[in-house]
Motif scaffolding. Structure first.
Motif, PDB file in Angstrom:
ATOM      1  N   ILE A 151       0.823  -1.216   0.000  1.00 11.99           N
ATOM      2  CA  ILE A 151       0.000   0.000   0.000  1.00 11.99           C
ATOM      3  C   ILE A 151       0.858   1.268   0.000  1.00 11.99           C
ATOM      4  CG2 ILE A 151      -1.615   1.356   1.404  1.00 11.99           C
ATOM      5  CD1 ILE A 151      -2.880  -1.337   2.245  1.00 11.99           C
ATOM      6  N   THR A 152       1.952   1.272   0.736  1.00 11.71           N
ATOM      7  CA  THR A 152       2.718   2.514   0.895  1.00 11.71           C
ATOM      8  C   THR A 152       3.328   3.042  -0.402  1.00 11.71           C
ATOM      9  OG1 THR A 152       4.592   1.244   1.734  1.00 11.71           O
ATOM     10  CG2 THR A 152       3.151   2.291   3.354  1.00 11.71           C
ATOM     11  N   PRO A 153       3.824   2.209  -1.340  1.00 14.13           N
ATOM     12  CA  PRO A 153       4.314   2.826  -2.579  1.00 14.13           C
ATOM     13  C   PRO A 153       3.176   3.442  -3.399  1.00 14.13           C
ATOM     14  CG  PRO A 153       4.602   0.441  -2.678  1.00 14.13           C
ATOM     15  CD  PRO A 153       4.132   0.794  -1.297  1.00 14.13           C
ATOM     16  N   ALA A 194       0.902  -0.499 -10.104  1.00 15.46           N
ATOM     17  CA  ALA A 194       0.171  -1.634  -9.531  1.00 15.46           C
ATOM     18  C   ALA A 194       1.025  -2.897  -9.552  1.00 15.46           C
ATOM     19  CB  ALA A 194      -1.135  -1.855 -10.287  1.00 15.46           C
ATOM     20  N   VAL A 195       1.735  -3.125 -10.650  1.00 16.47           N
ATOM     21  CA  VAL A 195       2.601  -4.301 -10.754  1.00 16.47           C
ATOM     22  C   VAL A 195       3.749  -4.195  -9.751  1.00 16.47           C
ATOM     23  CG1 VAL A 195       4.237  -5.521 -12.259  1.00 16.47           C
ATOM     24  CG2 VAL A 195       2.011  -4.798 -13.147  1.00 16.47           C
ATOM     25  N   ILE A 196       4.319  -3.014  -9.652  1.00 11.00           N
ATOM     26  CA  ILE A 196       5.432  -2.814  -8.720  1.00 11.00           C
ATOM     27  C   ILE A 196       4.961  -2.980  -7.275  1.00 11.00           C
ATOM     28  CG2 ILE A 196       7.085  -1.111  -7.854  1.00 11.00           C
ATOM     29  CD1 ILE A 196       7.242  -0.084 -10.781  1.00 11.00           C
ATOM     30  N   ALA A 197       3.815  -2.389  -6.922  1.00 11.23           N
ATOM     31  CA  ALA A 197       3.286  -2.516  -5.563  1.00 11.23           C
ATOM     32  C   ALA A 197       2.980  -3.977  -5.236  1.00 11.23           C
ATOM     33  CB  ALA A 197       2.041  -1.653  -5.385  1.00 11.23           C
ATOM     34  N   LEU A 198       2.409  -4.690  -6.195  1.00 14.66           N
ATOM     35  CA  LEU A 198       2.132  -6.110  -5.992  1.00 14.66           C
ATOM     36  C   LEU A 198       3.428  -6.893  -5.795  1.00 14.66           C
ATOM     37  CD1 LEU A 198      -0.006  -8.358  -5.898  1.00 14.66           C
ATOM     38  CD2 LEU A 198       0.257  -8.565  -8.378  1.00 14.66           C
ATOM     39  N   GLY A 199       4.442  -6.585  -6.595  1.00 18.91           N
ATOM     40  CA  GLY A 199       5.741  -7.243  -6.450  1.00 18.91           C
ATOM     41  C   GLY A 199       6.369  -6.969  -5.096  1.00 18.91           C
ATOM     42  N   ILE A 200       6.308  -5.722  -4.654  1.00 15.13           N
ATOM     43  CA  ILE A 200       6.863  -5.357  -3.352  1.00 15.13           C
ATOM     44  C   ILE A 200       6.098  -6.074  -2.238  1.00 15.13           C
ATOM     45  CG2 ILE A 200       7.134  -3.456  -1.703  1.00 15.13           C
ATOM     46  CD1 ILE A 200       7.762  -1.636  -4.131  1.00 15.13           C
TER      47      ILE A 200
END
Length: 188
Positions: A49-51, A133-139
């Motif tokens: 959530i934070t990114p 969204a892809v980056i947040a999911l990956g993180i």
């Protein structure tokens, strides 16, 4: 952003949660699997959530600083990376023993504390052409895996290894920021 950069960023962002989880796992002695899952879920969700929050703030400011966006990304990633390296070298240990039996709210507060760097990274990503969204999911996924694993292997590795992992993650973030700056300067 390439898939390899997303993977490296995701792993880097999960290292502080890993370090805390290793310490927590070491303090718990023999943590049950459900504690590892609970910790992983809380840390993963907060870290995902934070990114997004940081990215939204960055998008709001993007129009004002679009000519220097690569410098902003470089400075933010570099600052977060340096802070992670400093924490690793300083040996910043949290009092895990006092939080072993802590409530769910303490776990969430710890997760928020370790995810502030992901928010700063989210701000820097707002200036790049990326799928947040892809980056947040990956993180979030990487953090879930590393936090859950950190709990389970904490008694074997101890807190010292977690600090090394955090330092390496800081170096990776500085490298990503430098890469972004280099790509923009070479394209100009």
């Amino acid at each position: 952003m390439s898939i390899m950069a997303i993977i490296l960023l995701s792993i880097s962002m999960s290292m502080d949660a890993f370090a805390v989880s290793v310490g927590r796992g070491a303090a718990l002695g023999r943590p049950p699997f459900r504690e590892a899952l609970r910790t992983g879920i809380v840390f993963g969700v907060v870290e995902a959530i934070t990114p997004l929050i940081g990215w939204a703030a960055g998008v709001a400011a993007a129009a004002y600083i679009s000519t220097i966006d690569h410098w902003v990304a470089f400075v933010l990633l570099g600052a977060v990376g340096l802070n992670m390296i400093y924490s690793a070298l300083k040996g910043d240990e949290q009092d895990e023993q006092s939080s072993v039996n802590a409530s769910f709210l303490v776990l969430v507060a710890t997760a928020i504390g370790t995810s502030l760097d992901a928010m700063a990274v989210g701000v820097s990503l707002a200036f790049l052409d990326v799928n947040i969204a892809v980056i947040a999911l990956g993180i979030g996924l990487a953090t879930f895996i590393f936090a859950s694993g950190g709990i389970m292997v904490g008694r074997l590795l101890g807190e010292r290894f977690g600090r090394y992992a955090e330092g390496i993650a800081g170096i990776v973030l500085i490298g990503l920021g430098s890469s972004i700056l280099y790509e923009h300067l070479m394209a100009a």
